[in-house]
Design a protein around this motif. Structure first.
Motif, mmCIF file in Angstrom:
data_model
loop_
_atom_site.group_PDB
_atom_site.id
_atom_site.type_symbol
_atom_site.label_atom_id
_atom_site.label_comp_id
_atom_site.label_asym_id
_atom_site.label_seq_id
_atom_site.Cartn_x
_atom_site.Cartn_y
_atom_site.Cartn_z
ATOM 1 N N VAL A 66 34.944 137.995 43.370
ATOM 2 C CA VAL A 66 33.647 137.807 42.713
ATOM 3 C C VAL A 66 33.420 138.965 41.753
ATOM 4 C CG1 VAL A 66 31.165 137.644 43.094
ATOM 5 C CG2 VAL A 66 32.726 136.610 44.735
ATOM 6 N N PRO A 67 33.110 138.671 40.485
ATOM 7 C CA PRO A 67 32.874 139.756 39.533
ATOM 8 C C PRO A 67 31.596 140.527 39.869
ATOM 9 C CG PRO A 67 32.570 137.609 38.484
ATOM 10 C CD PRO A 67 33.007 137.360 39.890
ATOM 11 N N GLU A 68 31.635 141.829 39.640
ATOM 12 C CA GLU A 68 30.477 142.689 39.877
ATOM 13 C C GLU A 68 29.641 142.764 38.598
ATOM 14 O OE1 GLU A 68 29.320 144.450 42.518
ATOM 15 O OE2 GLU A 68 30.818 143.527 43.813
ATOM 16 N N ASN A 70 26.430 143.254 37.416
ATOM 17 C CA ASN A 70 25.068 143.696 37.674
ATOM 18 C C ASN A 70 24.864 145.066 37.041
ATOM 19 O OD1 ASN A 70 25.102 145.968 39.740
ATOM 20 N ND2 ASN A 70 26.352 144.458 40.818
ATOM 21 N N PRO A 71 23.620 145.425 36.780
ATOM 22 C CA PRO A 71 23.354 146.673 36.056
ATOM 23 C C PRO A 71 23.728 147.933 36.825
ATOM 24 C CG PRO A 71 21.309 145.654 36.775
ATOM 25 C CD PRO A 71 22.402 144.673 37.056
ATOM 26 N N LEU A 72 24.055 147.812 38.086
ATOM 27 C CA LEU A 72 24.447 148.989 38.864
ATOM 28 C C LEU A 72 25.935 149.294 38.744
ATOM 29 C CD1 LEU A 72 22.352 148.276 42.076
ATOM 30 C CD2 LEU A 72 21.741 149.693 40.117
ATOM 31 N N ASN A 73 26.702 148.359 38.204
ATOM 32 C CA ASN A 73 28.139 148.546 38.054
ATOM 33 C C ASN A 73 28.392 149.627 36.992
ATOM 34 O OD1 ASN A 73 30.876 148.356 37.430
ATOM 35 N ND2 ASN A 73 30.927 146.157 37.758
ATOM 36 N N PRO A 74 29.074 150.702 37.359
ATOM 37 C CA PRO A 74 29.309 151.803 36.410
ATOM 38 C C PRO A 74 30.004 151.374 35.122
ATOM 39 C CG PRO A 74 29.950 152.453 38.629
ATOM 40 C CD PRO A 74 29.627 150.981 38.675
ATOM 41 N N LYS A 75 30.804 150.329 35.159
ATOM 42 C CA LYS A 75 31.530 149.940 33.939
ATOM 43 C C LYS A 75 30.595 149.411 32.853
ATOM 44 C CE LYS A 75 33.332 145.227 34.149
ATOM 45 N NZ LYS A 75 34.468 144.384 34.396
ATOM 46 N N GLY A 95 22.084 138.613 21.978
ATOM 47 C CA GLY A 95 21.959 138.558 23.441
ATOM 48 C C GLY A 95 22.467 137.288 24.088
ATOM 49 N N PRO A 96 22.035 136.104 23.628
ATOM 50 C CA PRO A 96 22.488 134.864 24.267
ATOM 51 C C PRO A 96 24.008 134.691 24.229
ATOM 52 C CG PRO A 96 20.578 134.433 22.899
ATOM 53 C CD PRO A 96 21.001 135.853 22.628
ATOM 54 N N HIS A 97 24.642 135.130 23.152
ATOM 55 C CA HIS A 97 26.094 134.997 23.044
ATOM 56 C C HIS A 97 26.816 135.916 24.028
ATOM 57 C CE1 HIS A 97 25.403 132.570 19.492
ATOM 58 N NE2 HIS A 97 24.632 133.515 19.025
ATOM 59 N N ILE A 98 26.276 137.114 24.192
ATOM 60 C CA ILE A 98 26.870 138.067 25.127
ATOM 61 C C ILE A 98 26.674 137.592 26.567
ATOM 62 C CG2 ILE A 98 26.681 140.411 26.054
ATOM 63 C CD1 ILE A 98 25.973 141.312 23.195
ATOM 64 N N ALA A 99 25.473 137.131 26.881
ATOM 65 C CA ALA A 99 25.151 136.713 28.258
ATOM 66 C C ALA A 99 26.074 135.582 28.734
ATOM 67 C CB ALA A 99 23.700 136.283 28.349
ATOM 68 N N ARG A 100 26.427 134.677 27.832
ATOM 69 C CA ARG A 100 27.301 133.556 28.202
ATOM 70 C C ARG A 100 28.678 134.027 28.635
ATOM 71 N NH1 ARG A 100 26.491 131.071 23.170
ATOM 72 N NH2 ARG A 100 24.313 130.559 23.187
ATOM 73 N N ASN A 101 29.091 135.180 28.154
ATOM 74 C CA ASN A 101 30.463 135.641 28.428
ATOM 75 C C ASN A 101 30.541 136.807 29.404
ATOM 76 O OD1 ASN A 101 31.869 133.839 26.569
ATOM 77 N ND2 ASN A 101 30.708 134.905 24.986
ATOM 78 N N LEU A 102 29.444 137.137 30.052
ATOM 79 C CA LEU A 102 29.496 138.219 31.043
ATOM 80 C C LEU A 102 30.320 137.785 32.244
ATOM 81 C CD1 LEU A 102 25.893 139.670 31.055
ATOM 82 C CD2 LEU A 102 27.953 140.758 30.199
ATOM 83 N N GLY A 103 31.074 138.722 32.764
ATOM 84 C CA GLY A 103 31.835 138.451 33.981
ATOM 85 C C GLY A 103 33.132 137.820 33.696
#
Length: 103
Positions: A66-68, A70-75, A95-103
């Motif tokens: 499972v990808p981490e 979340n805003p607490l992930n140091p990376k 923002g919307p373009h970035i959010a779709r590709n997180l993880g």
């Protein structure tokens, strides 16, 4: 935003919401999800709410774990700091373009 902080606008809003719900006889309030260790979690805890763990199920298709994401992930810290300094119009545009590709 600073003016709202100066007068504790969020506190007032949640106080009124809680007061009105109580007047209507409501006994349970779902304050929404927050990750432990975040400001929103602490804010809610300070209001006296008892956190309840939420359990999730994941179906991994190509990822080994499972990808981490979340805003607490140091990376993500450098990206978060850059995002916070970005002009709002640019953040809203990409923002919307970035959010779709997180993880």
């Amino acid at each position: 935003m600073d003016k709202a902080r100066d007068v504790a606008g969020n506190d007032f809003m949640y106080w009124e919401l809680t007061r009105r719900a109580s007047e209507r006889g409501l006994k349970v309030f779902d304050f929404g999800r927050s990750k432990k260790g975040t400001g929103s979690f602490d804010f809610k805890k300070n209001w006296g709410f008892e956190p309840q763990d939420l359990h999730y199920e994941y179906r991994l298709v190509k990822a080994p774990s499972v990808p981490e994401v979340n805003p607490l992930n140091p990376k993500y810290q450098l990206a978060i700091k850059a995002w916070q300094r970005m002009p709002l119009a640019l953040a809203n545009l990409i923002g919307p373009h970035i959010a779709r590709n997180l993880g």
